[in-house]
Motif scaffolding. Structure first.
Motif, mmCIF file in Angstrom:
data_model
loop_
_atom_site.group_PDB
_atom_site.id
_atom_site.type_symbol
_atom_site.label_atom_id
_atom_site.label_comp_id
_atom_site.label_asym_id
_atom_site.label_seq_id
_atom_site.Cartn_x
_atom_site.Cartn_y
_atom_site.Cartn_z
ATOM 1 N N THR A 59 0.663 -1.233 0.278
ATOM 2 C CA THR A 59 -0.170 -0.237 -0.112
ATOM 3 C C THR A 59 0.859 1.150 0.048
ATOM 4 O OG1 THR A 59 -0.039 0.147 2.451
ATOM 5 C CG2 THR A 59 -1.866 -0.996 1.468
ATOM 6 N N PHE A 60 2.202 1.356 -0.041
ATOM 7 C CA PHE A 60 2.985 2.196 -0.033
ATOM 8 C C PHE A 60 3.484 2.794 -1.344
ATOM 9 C CE2 PHE A 60 5.133 -0.009 3.801
ATOM 10 C CZ PHE A 60 4.549 0.631 4.583
ATOM 11 N N ALA A 61 3.075 2.270 -2.631
ATOM 12 C CA ALA A 61 3.255 2.829 -3.738
ATOM 13 C C ALA A 61 2.287 3.774 -4.210
ATOM 14 C CB ALA A 61 3.554 1.667 -4.677
ATOM 15 N N ASN A 62 1.971 5.191 -3.626
ATOM 16 C CA ASN A 62 1.067 5.834 -4.177
ATOM 17 C C ASN A 62 1.643 7.305 -4.063
ATOM 18 O OD1 ASN A 62 -0.220 6.905 -1.474
ATOM 19 N ND2 ASN A 62 -0.275 4.674 -1.428
ATOM 20 N N SER A 63 1.104 8.221 -4.590
ATOM 21 C CA SER A 63 1.481 9.747 -4.620
ATOM 22 C C SER A 63 1.041 10.314 -3.247
ATOM 23 C CB SER A 63 1.106 10.394 -5.821
ATOM 24 O OG SER A 63 1.271 10.141 -6.861
ATOM 25 N N SER A 64 0.131 9.894 -2.521
ATOM 26 C CA SER A 64 -0.236 10.503 -1.504
ATOM 27 C C SER A 64 0.990 10.090 -0.168
ATOM 28 C CB SER A 64 -1.708 9.975 -0.720
ATOM 29 O OG SER A 64 -2.257 10.383 -1.848
ATOM 30 N N MET A 65 1.362 8.720 -0.253
ATOM 31 C CA MET A 65 2.276 8.510 0.651
ATOM 32 C C MET A 65 3.832 9.200 0.411
ATOM 33 S SD MET A 65 1.351 6.731 3.084
ATOM 34 C CE MET A 65 3.184 6.452 3.628
ATOM 35 N N VAL A 66 3.982 9.438 -0.694
ATOM 36 C CA VAL A 66 5.190 10.327 -1.068
ATOM 37 C C VAL A 66 5.091 11.582 -0.517
ATOM 38 C CG1 VAL A 66 6.494 11.178 -3.096
ATOM 39 C CG2 VAL A 66 5.621 8.808 -3.354
ATOM 40 N N LEU A 269 1.652 19.831 2.076
ATOM 41 C CA LEU A 269 0.927 20.676 1.352
ATOM 42 C C LEU A 269 1.800 21.018 -0.118
ATOM 43 C CD1 LEU A 269 -1.789 22.261 0.521
ATOM 44 C CD2 LEU A 269 -0.643 24.131 2.084
ATOM 45 N N ALA A 270 3.037 21.711 0.210
ATOM 46 C CA ALA A 270 3.832 21.915 -0.717
ATOM 47 C C ALA A 270 4.087 20.897 -1.904
ATOM 48 C CB ALA A 270 5.069 22.676 -0.229
ATOM 49 N N VAL A 271 4.453 19.633 -1.278
ATOM 50 C CA VAL A 271 4.708 18.518 -2.103
ATOM 51 C C VAL A 271 3.628 17.943 -2.864
ATOM 52 C CG1 VAL A 271 5.737 16.353 -2.013
ATOM 53 C CG2 VAL A 271 6.576 18.113 -0.580
ATOM 54 N N GLY A 272 2.549 17.915 -1.954
ATOM 55 C CA GLY A 272 1.202 17.219 -2.462
ATOM 56 C C GLY A 272 0.404 18.157 -3.500
ATOM 57 N N GLY A 273 0.721 19.583 -3.536
ATOM 58 C CA GLY A 273 -0.154 20.137 -4.395
ATOM 59 C C GLY A 273 0.708 20.807 -5.590
ATOM 60 N N LEU A 276 3.149 17.300 -6.746
ATOM 61 C CA LEU A 276 2.429 16.104 -7.343
ATOM 62 C C LEU A 276 1.018 16.438 -7.874
ATOM 63 C CD1 LEU A 276 3.713 13.636 -4.236
ATOM 64 C CD2 LEU A 276 4.534 13.968 -6.636
ATOM 65 N N HIS A 277 0.467 17.339 -7.571
ATOM 66 C CA HIS A 277 -0.893 17.728 -8.167
ATOM 67 C C HIS A 277 -1.961 16.670 -7.690
ATOM 68 C CE1 HIS A 277 0.832 20.846 -10.529
ATOM 69 N NE2 HIS A 277 1.576 19.958 -10.792
ATOM 70 N N LEU A 278 -1.770 16.245 -6.278
ATOM 71 C CA LEU A 278 -2.787 15.426 -5.709
ATOM 72 C C LEU A 278 -4.422 15.939 -5.780
ATOM 73 C CD1 LEU A 278 -1.099 14.245 -2.493
ATOM 74 C CD2 LEU A 278 -1.111 12.807 -4.470
ATOM 75 N N PRO A 279 -5.346 14.928 -6.204
ATOM 76 C CA PRO A 279 -6.613 15.328 -6.051
ATOM 77 C C PRO A 279 -6.913 15.993 -4.661
ATOM 78 C CG PRO A 279 -6.460 13.263 -6.973
ATOM 79 C CD PRO A 279 -4.890 13.695 -6.651
ATOM 80 N N GLU A 280 -8.124 16.858 -4.840
ATOM 81 C CA GLU A 280 -8.390 17.514 -3.223
ATOM 82 C C GLU A 280 -8.677 16.707 -2.172
ATOM 83 O OE1 GLU A 280 -11.566 20.141 -4.348
ATOM 84 O OE2 GLU A 280 -10.504 21.330 -5.479
ATOM 85 N N HIS A 281 -9.087 15.741 -2.410
ATOM 86 C CA HIS A 281 -9.584 14.883 -1.193
ATOM 87 C C HIS A 281 -8.180 14.116 -0.659
ATOM 88 C CE1 HIS A 281 -12.134 12.704 1.524
ATOM 89 N NE2 HIS A 281 -11.789 11.560 1.228
ATOM 90 N N VAL A 286 -3.535 14.166 3.448
ATOM 91 C CA VAL A 286 -2.138 14.194 3.657
ATOM 92 C C VAL A 286 -1.877 15.453 4.400
ATOM 93 C CG1 VAL A 286 0.048 14.552 2.400
ATOM 94 C CG2 VAL A 286 -1.387 13.079 1.280
ATOM 95 N N VAL A 287 -2.441 16.514 4.249
ATOM 96 C CA VAL A 287 -2.152 17.670 5.055
ATOM 97 C C VAL A 287 -2.522 17.355 6.504
ATOM 98 C CG1 VAL A 287 -2.456 19.958 5.481
ATOM 99 C CG2 VAL A 287 -1.875 19.194 3.260
ATOM 100 N N LEU A 288 -3.974 16.716 6.446
ATOM 101 C CA LEU A 288 -4.554 16.526 7.918
ATOM 102 C C LEU A 288 -3.749 15.645 8.458
ATOM 103 C CD1 LEU A 288 -7.360 17.533 9.042
ATOM 104 C CD2 LEU A 288 -8.229 15.117 8.522
ATOM 105 N N CYS A 289 -3.375 14.620 7.846
ATOM 106 C CA CYS A 289 -2.639 13.494 8.900
ATOM 107 C C CYS A 289 -1.206 14.305 9.355
ATOM 108 C CB CYS A 289 -2.342 12.412 8.190
ATOM 109 S SG CYS A 289 -4.074 11.547 7.896
ATOM 110 N N SER A 290 -0.551 14.941 8.315
ATOM 111 C CA SER A 290 0.660 15.394 8.692
ATOM 112 C C SER A 290 0.516 16.563 9.859
ATOM 113 C CB SER A 290 1.338 16.259 7.528
ATOM 114 O OG SER A 290 1.497 15.678 6.351
ATOM 115 N N ALA A 291 -0.551 16.949 10.154
ATOM 116 C CA ALA A 291 -0.899 18.120 11.044
ATOM 117 C C ALA A 291 -1.251 17.527 12.476
ATOM 118 C CB ALA A 291 -1.928 19.039 10.582
#
Length: 339
Positions: A59-66, A269-273, A276-281, A286-291
């Protein structure tokens, strides 16, 4: 806000109960040490084994985890450097400073927050595995190597044990090789990986016993944290530094909490936005869990390795309070539905 209060309430209540029990002397003078050892050597390994053995390891191989991993790695590195450069800490205390700065409370707080805000906790499960299998072994390796005393001639002795000097490189190498066997956290995680990779199913009686034992880890850790709040050290100094060169513990806590509650979600937020252009959800997740605030594991690790626990203990408490605001801002700014 009601959802966040509901998620935080058990943490505050159990910590307060631990503090009250400590003030009353009900469990005796050794309660904090005994309960800490129980969590580290018994309950937490059982919880980690149950969690990892029943999880899928792909389950680690995804952009959100990156995005999450990038924020964690950078902030942990900054915490490690700050503990050494700004406060003169040694390797073991730097590891605790790193953990206090970037190791999130993903289990007992991340899961309820994710369920309430995101609608499911699937991403939190990935974070738990990431921290257990990748971050914790690095922290524990630093703690293990940093709790010995290295002399100027390149020899290592056990701190305070009176052991004879031995070859520094040989001892460090041997300790690194044998650490999985000596450390119950890593051993339980590796056993869980083996069970998961082989597709084994534990007998019901064994699995249920591990579930019951593991369920005691988080509440006992919070009670132990509350007990530790009764400690009243004579001075704000580090055991490894002379009094005249010691820096206030309060400043270390401020730096760790700032890194944890502000820097880590902003980096995510900077990496994911933009990168990596992650979808909003996904970006919200990512940001919520990082906080999320510092996990109480930082305090348990510091206690069990015989280190100064004040930075870890105060960072857990302070970041838990501050994260109420940062989690609310993240949810408001990025949206609660990702639509």
């Amino acid at each position: 806000m009601h959802a966040l209060l509901s998620a935080f309430a058990p943490i505050w209540m159990l910590t307060a109960i631990g503090y009250a029990v400590g003030r009353s002397g009900l469990l005796g003078a050794q309660a904090e040490a005994v309960l800490g050892r129980f969590v580290f050597h018994v309950a937490m390994p059982a919880a980690l084994f149950t969690m990892v053995s029943g999880a899928r390891l792909n389950t680690f191989a995804n952009s959100s985890m990156v995005a999450f991993a990038a924020g964690t790695a950078l902030v942990c590195g900054l915490g490690f450097l700050a503990s050494g450069r700004l406060f003169g800490r040694g390797t073991a205390h730097r590891a605790i400073g790193s953990m206090a700065s970037g190791y999130v409370n993903s289990a007992n707080l991340g899961i309820p927050v994710a369920v309430q805000v995101l609608g499911d906790a699937s991403f939190v499960a990935q974070i738990i595995l990431f921290q257990v299998l990748l971050v914790s072994p690095v922290i524990l390796a630093l703690l293990d190597s940093g709790t010995g005393t290295v002399t100027g001639t390149g020899t290592v002795t056990g701190a305070g044990t009176g052991a004879k000097p031995r070859s520094g490189r040989a001892v460090v190498f041997r300790r690194m090789l044998t650490m999985p066997v000596r450390n119950p956290i890593i051993m339980a995680s590796l056993l869980g990986v083996a069970v998961s990779a082989l597709g084994l199913r534990l007998p019901h009686a064994l699995a249920h016993s591990c579930d019951l034992l593991g369920a005691a880890a988080v509440p006992t850790a919070l009670i132990t944290l509350g007990l530790s709040l009764n400690a009243r050290p004579a001075a704000d100094d580090s055991p490894e530094l002379p009094q005249q060169t010691a820096r206030p513990v309060r400043a270390e806590v401020v730096v760790a909490v700032a890194l944890k509650t502000l820097a880590q979600p902003l980096i995510a937020l900077a990496v994911g936005g933009p990168l990596l252009h992650l979808p909003e959800h996904q970006l919200l997740a990512v940001v919520l869990c990082s906080a999320l605030p510092t996990a109480q594991n930082a305090f348990i690790y510091a206690q069990q390795y015989g280190l100064d626990t004040r930075v870890a203990r105060n960072a857990v408490v302070a970041s838990t309070v501050v994260s109420m605001a940062t989690l609310s801002v993240a949810t408001w700014a990025l949206g609660t539905t990702g639509s």
